[in-house]
Design an enzyme around this catalytic site. Structure first.
Site, short mmCIF file in Angstrom:
data_model
loop_
_atom_site.label_atom_id
_atom_site.label_comp_id
_atom_site.label_asym_id
_atom_site.label_seq_id
_atom_site.Cartn_x
_atom_site.Cartn_y
_atom_site.Cartn_z
CG HIS A 1 61.57 -67.07 2.48
ND1 HIS A 1 62.12 -66.85 1.23
CD2 HIS A 1 60.43 -66.35 2.49
CE1 HIS A 1 61.35 -66.04 0.53
NE2 HIS A 1 60.30 -65.72 1.28
CG HIS B 1 58.46 -61.76 3.87
ND1 HIS B 1 59.06 -60.82 3.07
CD2 HIS B 1 58.45 -62.92 3.16
CE1 HIS B 1 59.41 -61.37 1.92
NE2 HIS B 1 59.04 -62.65 1.94
CG ASP C 1 56.18 -56.96 6.02
OD1 ASP C 1 56.69 -58.09 5.90
OD2 ASP C 1 56.12 -56.15 5.07
N GLY D 1 58.25 -59.17 -4.09
CA GLY D 1 57.12 -58.45 -4.66
C GLY D 1 56.41 -59.26 -5.73
CG HIS E 1 60.88 -63.44 -3.00
ND1 HIS E 1 61.70 -62.87 -2.07
CD2 HIS E 1 59.74 -63.80 -2.34
CE1 HIS E 1 61.09 -62.88 -0.89
NE2 HIS E 1 59.91 -63.45 -1.02
CD GLU F 1 56.15 -66.10 -4.24
OE1 GLU F 1 55.36 -66.14 -3.29
OE2 GLU F 1 56.95 -65.16 -4.42
CG ASP G 1 56.38 -66.36 2.19
OD1 ASP G 1 57.33 -65.54 2.20
OD2 ASP G 1 55.49 -66.34 1.32
#
Length: 343
Positions: free
Chosen positions: A17, A19, A21, A169, A194, A197, A274
């Protein structure tokens, strides 16, 4: 505890996991900003506060990051730099996830975005020993027509390292009941989501029922015995992100993480960053934090590491190679005399 920290620093690692970006090295972001004529200091906003007011507040960091990830060259360079960075801590396998639609503001198509990221991977793995797969994210705030169009637009393409879809998101405003996960499965992709969370166990339940084999974060699992049992029955894997969950307020402390609960209940889980840059962390740092919070042993860390490999969206030969590397490293720490004798 010192020997456990030594083990963490040197062990072969796998991350599920992460991301893209949110994990591009800050130096790379600043370089891209300078080339666009921006004040590079604006990229300091890419690093979130140690404690944010909410997940939505945490996600604000991505606005400035995305401003320098809108061309093929930017995406290729950023991807290569990220892989080079993770290799420094002996990450041998990583699944990078990103939302193609967030990189189309200057006219790129989703397929062009993916191809640019894939070129960045190819460039990096020529010089770094890292296996890399990609997970494509749908964004919760986008309407279903947009999400379905993305799947349709990508369906003619076959990329050997695009292995799954995800939904990400602002979870509180967009539950898992509203997403189109089944369309991803019908298109032949594995599914991770996701969920939970932000304290809603129902979202984990919905994700599992939609067919997700892995859950991103899943903090709310500890509030529902029904979800715990379903996750165990369905053999669902939880991608736990301790620092990120603390930053967004999902956890009051690292010691309050659901990681230990999952382990005690026999539910598969792994440790993840993350967003390396947004959360100012590394995979080694995440392991060290949970080790000190829960007094984990080398055996605990080994278990978490191998579970990441077992539930990776990777081919069996890659999994086998990684497991053998992890086992060899583990043996060096728990049975050093045997290792020396063999040598």
């Amino acid at each position: 505890m010192a020997i456990v920290d030594d083990y963490i620093k040197t062990m072969p690692k796998a991350e599920l996991h992460c991301h893209l970006d949110g994990s591009i090295p800050l130096a790379t972001l600043k370089q891209l900003a300078r080339e666009m004529g921006m004040d590079e200091q604006v990229m300091d906003q890419a690093v979130a506060a140690e404690r944010c007011s909410s997940l939505k507040d945490y996600l604000q960091s991505f606005e400035v990051i995305l401003s320098v990830l809108q061309t093929e060259e930017q995406l290729e360079r950023a991807t290569a730099a990220t892989i080079a960075e993770v290799s420094k801590e002996n990450v041998r396998y990583i699944e990078l996830r990103f939302a193609p639609l967030l990189h189309t503001n200057q006219g790129l198509t989703p397929s062009e975005v993916i191809e640019a990221v894939r070129r960045g991977i190819a460039r990096a793995v020529e010089v770094t020993p890292v296996f890399v797969n990609l997970i494509l994210c749908q964004m919760r705030h986008m309407d279903q027509a947009t999400q379905l169009k993305l799947i349709a637009d990508l369906s003619p393409y076959t990329w050997d390292n695009v292995v799954a879809f995800d939904f990400a998101g602002d979870e509180p405003d967009n539950s898992n009941d509203e997403v189109v996960a089944l369309a991803c499965q019908n298109a032949g992709y594995a599914l991770t989501m996701h969920a939970g969370e932000c304290g809603c166990a129902h979202n984990i339940l919905a994700a599992i029922k939609l067919g997700a084999s892995r859950i991103g974060h899943g903090v709310a699992v500890k509030s529902s015995s029904e979800v715990v049992q379903l996750a165990k029955d369905k053999q669902v894997h939880f991608e736990v992100c301790p620092t990120s969950n603390y930053q967004t307020g999902a956890l009051p402390s690292i010691a309050a993480s659901h990681l230990k609960l999952l382990m005690d209940k026999g539910i598969s889980c792994s440790v993840n960053t993350d967003n390396r840059t947004v959360s100012n962390t590394t995979l080694s740092a995440e392991f060290e934090k949970v080790t000190h919070a829960f007094d984990f042993t080398i055996a605990d860390i080994y278990h978490l590491s191998t579970q990441a490999v077992v539930f990776a969206f990777a081919t069996q030969p890659i999994k086998q190679q990684l497991l053998e590397e992890m086992h060899a490293h583990y043996q060096q720490f728990v049975c050093p005399s045997k290792t020396e004798k063999k040598e």
